[in-house]
Design an enzyme around this catalytic site. Structure first.
Site, mmCIF file in Angstrom:
data_model
loop_
_atom_site.group_PDB
_atom_site.id
_atom_site.type_symbol
_atom_site.label_atom_id
_atom_site.label_comp_id
_atom_site.label_asym_id
_atom_site.label_seq_id
_atom_site.Cartn_x
_atom_site.Cartn_y
_atom_site.Cartn_z
ATOM 1 N N GLN A 1 0.831 -1.196 0.000
ATOM 2 C CA GLN A 1 0.000 0.000 0.000
ATOM 3 C C GLN A 1 0.873 1.255 0.000
ATOM 4 O O GLN A 1 1.893 1.322 0.683
ATOM 5 C CB GLN A 1 -0.911 -0.002 1.224
ATOM 6 C CG GLN A 1 -1.987 1.059 1.188
ATOM 7 C CD GLN A 1 -3.028 0.862 2.276
ATOM 8 O OE1 GLN A 1 -3.110 -0.208 2.884
ATOM 9 N NE2 GLN A 1 -3.823 1.882 2.534
ATOM 10 N N SER B 1 4.672 -6.088 2.698
ATOM 11 C CA SER B 1 3.420 -5.930 3.436
ATOM 12 C C SER B 1 2.263 -6.545 2.638
ATOM 13 O O SER B 1 2.237 -7.752 2.425
ATOM 14 C CB SER B 1 3.190 -4.444 3.747
ATOM 15 O OG SER B 1 2.139 -4.266 4.671
ATOM 16 N N LEU B 2 1.305 -5.752 2.179
ATOM 17 C CA LEU B 2 0.224 -6.268 1.345
ATOM 18 C C LEU B 2 0.760 -7.121 0.204
ATOM 19 O O LEU B 2 0.150 -8.124 -0.185
ATOM 20 C CB LEU B 2 -0.576 -5.096 0.764
ATOM 21 C CG LEU B 2 -1.420 -5.420 -0.472
ATOM 22 C CD1 LEU B 2 -2.643 -6.210 -0.074
ATOM 23 C CD2 LEU B 2 -1.779 -4.163 -1.232
ATOM 24 N N ARG C 1 -8.415 -7.862 4.819
ATOM 25 C CA ARG C 1 -7.268 -7.213 5.465
ATOM 26 C C ARG C 1 -7.394 -5.693 5.405
ATOM 27 O O ARG C 1 -7.167 -4.992 6.392
ATOM 28 C CB ARG C 1 -5.974 -7.664 4.777
ATOM 29 C CG ARG C 1 -4.672 -7.157 5.401
ATOM 30 C CD ARG C 1 -3.497 -7.716 4.606
ATOM 31 N NE ARG C 1 -2.204 -7.419 5.215
ATOM 32 C CZ ARG C 1 -1.473 -6.341 4.951
ATOM 33 N NH1 ARG C 1 -1.928 -5.435 4.099
ATOM 34 N NH2 ARG C 1 -0.291 -6.168 5.544
ATOM 35 N N HIS D 1 1.788 -2.010 10.998
ATOM 36 C CA HIS D 1 2.892 -2.816 11.524
ATOM 37 C C HIS D 1 3.312 -2.343 12.920
ATOM 38 O O HIS D 1 4.503 -2.226 13.224
ATOM 39 C CB HIS D 1 4.075 -2.828 10.546
ATOM 40 C CG HIS D 1 3.710 -3.377 9.213
ATOM 41 N ND1 HIS D 1 3.430 -4.710 9.012
ATOM 42 C CD2 HIS D 1 3.524 -2.769 8.010
ATOM 43 C CE1 HIS D 1 3.099 -4.895 7.739
ATOM 44 N NE2 HIS D 1 3.139 -3.732 7.119
ATOM 45 N N GLN E 1 2.361 -10.410 10.641
ATOM 46 C CA GLN E 1 2.985 -9.223 10.054
ATOM 47 C C GLN E 1 2.132 -7.974 10.186
ATOM 48 O O GLN E 1 2.630 -6.856 10.019
ATOM 49 C CB GLN E 1 3.375 -9.461 8.590
ATOM 50 C CG GLN E 1 2.249 -9.784 7.635
ATOM 51 C CD GLN E 1 1.995 -8.700 6.618
ATOM 52 O OE1 GLN E 1 1.605 -7.614 6.989
ATOM 53 N NE2 GLN E 1 2.193 -9.004 5.343
#
Length: 309
Positions: A11, A91-92, A116, A200, A249
């Site tokens: 993102q 991440s994503l 998510r 995070h 994560q």
């Protein structure tokens, strides 16, 4: 071994207009966007193509939009014989990497990233926070400063992006205090990021249970190629361990610098950033590797890459 590593953006890489050329010019682009719109029950394709930017920036729009763009680009490349031996995502981007590795099908991945995005967006609304990029300071020193400041408020390292760039995340007051302490400790710059969520970090805790439930329901197989996980900064191949890592994560740091080192050690000849933006190829170059990296987000870029193989 394939000479390619695929890395997938997270993102922040979204931009209005992303995916339009794929939809207009390729069968895979039309197919995946149409399937996504039908599955989600709203025209995400229109938001990706036309915005407005405020709508695309919403976590529950940006995350599935980026997943679709990355998924269709990787499919196009693989159908033309450009196949990776190792994948990773920031991440994503982990979900895009796992889709490319055959760990789940497109609709499963889309459902997971939409859930998510919703869960993280709701967590950010419930517990707003801040993030800041720290440039030009050793990661150990950054962690030390965060530990000191965290006695008074939540702040921690969120992304170890490259040797010269680390992102911190947490409660706004604590992040601002840490930013001042880090500048005093020798950071070249500390830049507050335009986000309202402390991704995070422990402020995302309310999203973890929802993702654990969604991941438990999802059909997830072992990846068909090497996969590097964010939270561990290392290879994972067991489906159960990957489920646990994906949930972990959300509140733990992304060990991207370690992942880049592991990719370089596999012996690949080229790193391809698959999906919108050029963030990860830029971080790769910052890391000092002699292995070339390039971004591939448009139909033109993908066709050029295929022609050169």
């Amino acid at each position: 071994m394939s000479p390619f590593a695929f890395v997938f953006p997270g993102q922040g890489s979204q931009a209005v207009g992303m995916g339009r050329d794929w939809y207009e010019q390729t069968e895979i682009g039309r197919a995946l966007f149409d399937r996504a719109d039908a599955a989600l029950g709203f025209p995400l394709s229109r938001i990706c193509f036309d915005g407005p930017e405020d709508e695309l920036r919403k976590t529950n729009h940006a995350q599935p939009g980026l997943f679709i763009c990355s998924a269709l680009t990787s499919e196009f490349l693989k159908h033309a014989g450009v196949t990776p031996s190792v994948v990773a995502g920031h991440s994503l981007g982990e979900y895009s990497a796992l889709y490319a590795a055959g760990a789940f099908d497109f609709i499963t991945g889309l459902s997971l990233v939409y859930t998510r995005g919703e869960a993280m967006g709701e967590a950010a609304e419930a517990r707003p926070g801040a993030m800041a990029a720290v440039l030009g300071l050793d990661a150990d020193k950054i962690e030390s400063v965060c530990r000191e400041v965290s006695r008074r408020g939540i702040v921690q390292a969120a992304n170890f992006n490259s040797p010269g760039q680390t992102v911190i995340s947490g409660e706004r007051a604590a992040v601002e205090q840490a930013a001042e302490a880090l500048k005093a400790a020798g950071a070249r710059r500390v830049v507050m990021l335009p986000v309202h969520g402390a991704f995070h970090s422990p402020l995302m805790e309310s999203a973890v249970g929802r993702m654990e439930a969604a991941l438990a329901r999802a059909q997830l197989a072992a990846p068909q190629m090497s996969f590097l996980a964010n939270a561990e900064g290392d290879f994972l191949s067991d489906a159960g361990a990957i489920r646990a890592s994906l949930a972990k994560q959300i509140t733990h740091c992304v060990r991207w610098s370690e992942i880049m080192n592991k990719i370089a050690a596999t012996g690949v000849e080229q790193v391809i950033e698959v999906g919108p933006g050029k963030v990860l190829s830029g971080l790769w170059r910052q890391g000092g590797s002699t292995i070339p990296a390039r971004s591939c987000s448009t139909v033109v870029e993908a066709k050029e890459m295929i022609e050169k193989q």
